[in-house]
Design a protein around this motif. Structure first.
Motif, short mmCIF file in Angstrom:
data_model
loop_
_atom_site.label_atom_id
_atom_site.label_comp_id
_atom_site.label_asym_id
_atom_site.label_seq_id
_atom_site.Cartn_x
_atom_site.Cartn_y
_atom_site.Cartn_z
N GLU A 154 0.85 -1.20 0.00
CA GLU A 154 0.00 0.00 0.00
C GLU A 154 0.88 1.25 0.00
OE1 GLU A 154 -3.45 -0.01 -0.04
OE2 GLU A 154 -3.33 -2.18 -0.28
N SER A 156 2.68 4.66 -1.09
CA SER A 156 2.14 5.85 -1.76
C SER A 156 3.25 6.86 -1.99
CB SER A 156 1.01 6.46 -0.91
OG SER A 156 1.49 6.78 0.38
N ASN A 177 0.84 -0.88 -6.13
CA ASN A 177 0.83 -0.04 -4.95
C ASN A 177 -0.11 1.14 -5.22
OD1 ASN A 177 2.83 -0.85 -2.69
ND2 ASN A 177 4.01 -1.24 -4.56
N LYS A 178 0.11 2.24 -4.56
CA LYS A 178 -0.71 3.44 -4.77
C LYS A 178 0.20 4.63 -5.11
CE LYS A 178 -4.40 1.94 -1.64
NZ LYS A 178 -5.15 2.22 -0.40
N THR A 180 2.07 7.64 -7.08
CA THR A 180 1.63 8.73 -7.95
C THR A 180 2.87 9.46 -8.49
OG1 THR A 180 1.45 10.16 -5.99
CG2 THR A 180 -0.55 9.05 -6.73
N ASN A 202 -0.51 1.21 -10.66
CA ASN A 202 -0.36 2.34 -9.76
C ASN A 202 -1.16 3.50 -10.33
OD1 ASN A 202 1.66 1.83 -7.45
ND2 ASN A 202 2.76 0.95 -9.18
N GLN A 203 -0.84 4.70 -9.94
CA GLN A 203 -1.48 5.91 -10.49
C GLN A 203 -0.40 6.86 -11.00
OE1 GLN A 203 -4.58 7.43 -7.74
NE2 GLN A 203 -4.43 5.45 -6.71
#
Length: 330
Positions: A154, A156, A177-178, A180, A202-203
């Motif tokens: 998780e 970020s 994952n997250k 960015t 991911n983003q």
């Protein structure tokens, strides 16, 4: 040699062997391992970590040979019923080369900064856990690191550009994952040979750095992100790439003059905004998986090679693509 002498010899041999084996484990390493066990709430998974026995015989770890005085060189904790956080004491295993915490769904918290003390660390795998926080910038201090996997967590924030400073790093997996932010521009200047770069699920946003075209990466997976613009620099007929997945992004570029390596076995460009004609040169690649569906491609699908071995699913939902396995061109 009579029976009594033989038994005495066997007894002495067993005694000496046992005594010597007890001396293999470094006292500092044993104390550190017992602290790690306590920090993880003394799980059954580490039941073999008995202070009365040689730590070099314990489950989940390995010791080096006499050249490193039998210090602990590998700690691999995998698929156990373990809760808590990565103990900061792992940084006190001074000769550690391999560190793995994997498939421990109740392992939470951030990656501890104490691992920067592991100056011999080559292999770091912290995957399939529930770790949070960033991909730490301090990882760039691990100058001997060759393999980094942080997938299925998780995590970020953005990917630290400082990872490119690692002179031996050849494999990076931060997928699922997250994360960015952009792919760091510095990733085009890795010192070593990068064999794998996995950023999928991911983003991650922004443009694919053109500097990545300087590298000959064997396997790349940037799928399911928010990347846009031109990714043509990732290709090249003279590269040795075997796997490229750029699917489900917002990429927009013309593939008409894009050449692919004759080593490429997997190419997924689906679900983007890619335009142009599929080049004839693509028939020369030994493709085993191919998907360009859901784009804005046009023209005749070239005959030959592997391109007709894929069904219409690999091509459909394009602007005006035609030819086998789709309908013939009008």
């Amino acid at each position: 040699m009579n029976k009594t002498t033989t038994l005495l010899f066997l007894f002495l041999f067993t005694f000496l062997t046992t005594s010597l084996s007890k001396d293999l484990c470094n006292k500092d390493d044993k104390n550190t391992l017992l602290k790690i066990k306590k920090s993880l709430n003394n799980p059954y998974h580490l039941a073999s970590w008995d202070p009365q026995t040689d730590c070099c015989s314990w489950y989940c770890l390995e010791c080096g040979d006499a050249t490193v005085n039998h210090r602990v060189t590998s700690l691999t904790i995998f698929s156990g019923q373990i809760s808590g956080q990565i103990p900061p004491e792992v940084g006190d295993l001074a000769y550690l080369q391999t560190l793995v915490f994997r498939k421990l769904t109740n392992l939470t918290g951030q990656i501890p900064s104490t691992i920067t003390k592991l100056k011999y660390l080559r292999y770091l795998r912290l995957s399939w856990n529930n770790l949070t926080g960033p991909v730490p910038d301090f990882l760039s201090q691990l100058k001997n690191l060759e393999f980094l996997e942080l997938s299925f967590n998780e995590l970020s924030g953005s990917i630290p550009s400082s990872l490119s400073l690692l002179p031996k790093l050849g494999y990076i997996d931060v997928s699922r994952n997250k994360l960015t932010g952009p792919i760091p521009e510095s990733f085009g200047s890795f010192k070593g040979q990068v064999s794998g770069l996995y950023l999928s699920h991911n983003q991650i946003s922004g443009f694919v750095p053109k500097s990545l075209g300087n590298l000959d990466i064997n396997r790349m997976d940037f799928s399911r992100n928010k990347l846009q613009g031109d990714a043509s620099s990732l290709f090249g007929a003279n590269k040795t790439t075997g796997y490229i997945d750029l699917s489900r992004n917002m990429l927009q570029f013309d593939i008409s003059k894009v050449e692919i390596p004759n080593t490429l076995g997997t190419l997924d460009l689906s679900h983007n905004g890619i335009t142009g004609n599929i080049p004839v040169q693509w028939t020369e690649a030994p493709l085993q998986f191919f998907n360009v569906s859901y784009n804005k491609l046009c023209g005749l699908i070239p005959n030959g090679g592997k391109l007709q071995t894929f069904d219409s699913y690999s091509y459909f939902h394009n602007k005006c693509l035609c030819g086998a396995p789709l309908d013939s061109c009008k």
